[in-house]
Design an enzyme around this catalytic site. Sequence first.
Site, PDB file in Angstrom:
ATOM      1  N   ASN A  67      -8.398 -29.813  28.636  1.00  0.00           N
ATOM      2  CA  ASN A  67      -8.967 -30.076  29.953  1.00  0.00           C
ATOM      3  C   ASN A  67      -9.961 -31.241  29.902  1.00  0.00           C
ATOM      4  O   ASN A  67     -11.024 -31.127  29.299  1.00  0.00           O
ATOM      5  CB  ASN A  67      -9.653 -28.788  30.441  1.00  0.00           C
ATOM      6  CG  ASN A  67     -10.154 -28.884  31.867  1.00  0.00           C
ATOM      7  OD1 ASN A  67     -10.641 -29.909  32.305  1.00  0.00           O
ATOM      8  ND2 ASN A  67     -10.066 -27.774  32.577  1.00  0.00           N
TER       9      ASN A  67
ATOM     10  N   ASP B 264     -14.976 -20.294  27.380  1.00  0.00           N
ATOM     11  CA  ASP B 264     -14.144 -19.462  28.237  1.00  0.00           C
ATOM     12  C   ASP B 264     -14.989 -19.147  29.455  1.00  0.00           C
ATOM     13  O   ASP B 264     -16.148 -18.745  29.333  1.00  0.00           O
ATOM     14  CB  ASP B 264     -13.694 -18.172  27.536  1.00  0.00           C
ATOM     15  CG  ASP B 264     -12.527 -17.525  28.297  1.00  0.00           C
ATOM     16  OD1 ASP B 264     -11.545 -18.239  28.583  1.00  0.00           O
ATOM     17  OD2 ASP B 264     -12.604 -16.336  28.620  1.00  0.00           O
TER      18      ASP B 264
ATOM     19  N   PHE C  74     -12.532 -28.434  40.629  1.00  0.00           N
ATOM     20  CA  PHE C  74     -11.218 -27.871  40.290  1.00  0.00           C
ATOM     21  C   PHE C  74     -11.326 -26.355  40.303  1.00  0.00           C
ATOM     22  O   PHE C  74     -12.415 -25.810  40.468  1.00  0.00           O
ATOM     23  CB  PHE C  74     -10.744 -28.395  38.918  1.00  0.00           C
ATOM     24  CG  PHE C  74     -11.660 -28.090  37.771  1.00  0.00           C
ATOM     25  CD1 PHE C  74     -11.392 -27.036  36.909  1.00  0.00           C
ATOM     26  CD2 PHE C  74     -12.799 -28.848  37.534  1.00  0.00           C
ATOM     27  CE1 PHE C  74     -12.238 -26.744  35.847  1.00  0.00           C
ATOM     28  CE2 PHE C  74     -13.657 -28.564  36.468  1.00  0.00           C
ATOM     29  CZ  PHE C  74     -13.370 -27.508  35.618  1.00  0.00           C
TER      30      PHE C  74
ATOM     31  N   ASP D  36     -13.724 -24.001  42.687  1.00  0.00           N
ATOM     32  CA  ASP D  36     -14.876 -24.758  43.203  1.00  0.00           C
ATOM     33  C   ASP D  36     -14.944 -24.845  44.738  1.00  0.00           C
ATOM     34  O   ASP D  36     -16.033 -24.717  45.302  1.00  0.00           O
ATOM     35  CB  ASP D  36     -14.905 -26.175  42.611  1.00  0.00           C
ATOM     36  CG  ASP D  36     -15.311 -26.184  41.139  1.00  0.00           C
ATOM     37  OD1 ASP D  36     -15.569 -25.102  40.581  1.00  0.00           O
ATOM     38  OD2 ASP D  36     -15.374 -27.283  40.546  1.00  0.00           O
TER      39      ASP D  36
ATOM     40  N   HIS E 208     -22.616 -22.910  35.701  1.00  0.00           N
ATOM     41  CA  HIS E 208     -22.548 -21.978  34.576  1.00  0.00           C
ATOM     42  C   HIS E 208     -22.316 -22.713  33.265  1.00  0.00           C
ATOM     43  O   HIS E 208     -22.961 -22.436  32.263  1.00  0.00           O
ATOM     44  CB  HIS E 208     -21.435 -20.952  34.819  1.00  0.00           C
ATOM     45  CG  HIS E 208     -20.114 -21.574  35.196  1.00  0.00           C
ATOM     46  ND1 HIS E 208     -19.968 -22.449  36.252  1.00  0.00           N
ATOM     47  CD2 HIS E 208     -18.875 -21.472  34.636  1.00  0.00           C
ATOM     48  CE1 HIS E 208     -18.705 -22.833  36.331  1.00  0.00           C
ATOM     49  NE2 HIS E 208     -18.025 -22.259  35.368  1.00  0.00           N
TER      50      HIS E 208
END
Length: 199
Positions: free
Chosen positions: A9, A69, A150, A153, A178
């Site tokens: 990503n 994660d 993405f 969001d 976060h």
Amino acid sequence: MKIVLASKNNHKLAEMSAILSQLGVEVVLESDVGVDVEVEETGETFEENAALKAQAVMKASGLPAIADDSGLCVTALGGGPGVYSARYGGEGLTDKDRYELVLSGLSGQIDRSAKFVSCICCAFPNGDTLTARGECPGLITYGPRGEDGFGYDPVFLVPEKRKTFAQMTGEEKNAISHRGRALEQFKTELEKYLSESAQ
């Protein structure tokens, strides 16, 4: 120091590089070191999944590896989609399909409270591991707002900013997200680890 990101990503690469480059750490993708690892995320917590990914990429590359994660936890959905955020609703769904699934699950619900959670794990070839966790509380909107970001969001509103993550600039989001919070905590851990290793 070079750390391999256990992800394909580019959004995550940009976020991690922006913060860890301050420590002189170069974050690279698996493909940059000739590794392509598919890790089955069988953990029941964000921490377990981050550790599984970091360990697998560290073993395959022989370099320190960092994994994150993260996911959305919605109170009225019993904490879901949680660790299943990226796979919510099954294979083949788009980001839009997934957030629409969350919105339909909240139909008629007054409690819109939710939080994004990010857990980071860095695994080193010597067996050491560093972990960090960050959370960002918010609310689920009644419909998507904003064009950026993405995943979930567009439906995740941060009340004090009066904006969804998708309405924020990258800088605004990184300052409160976060992952931004987990990375700041991780940066502190890594700084301490590097200075202790140098002694």
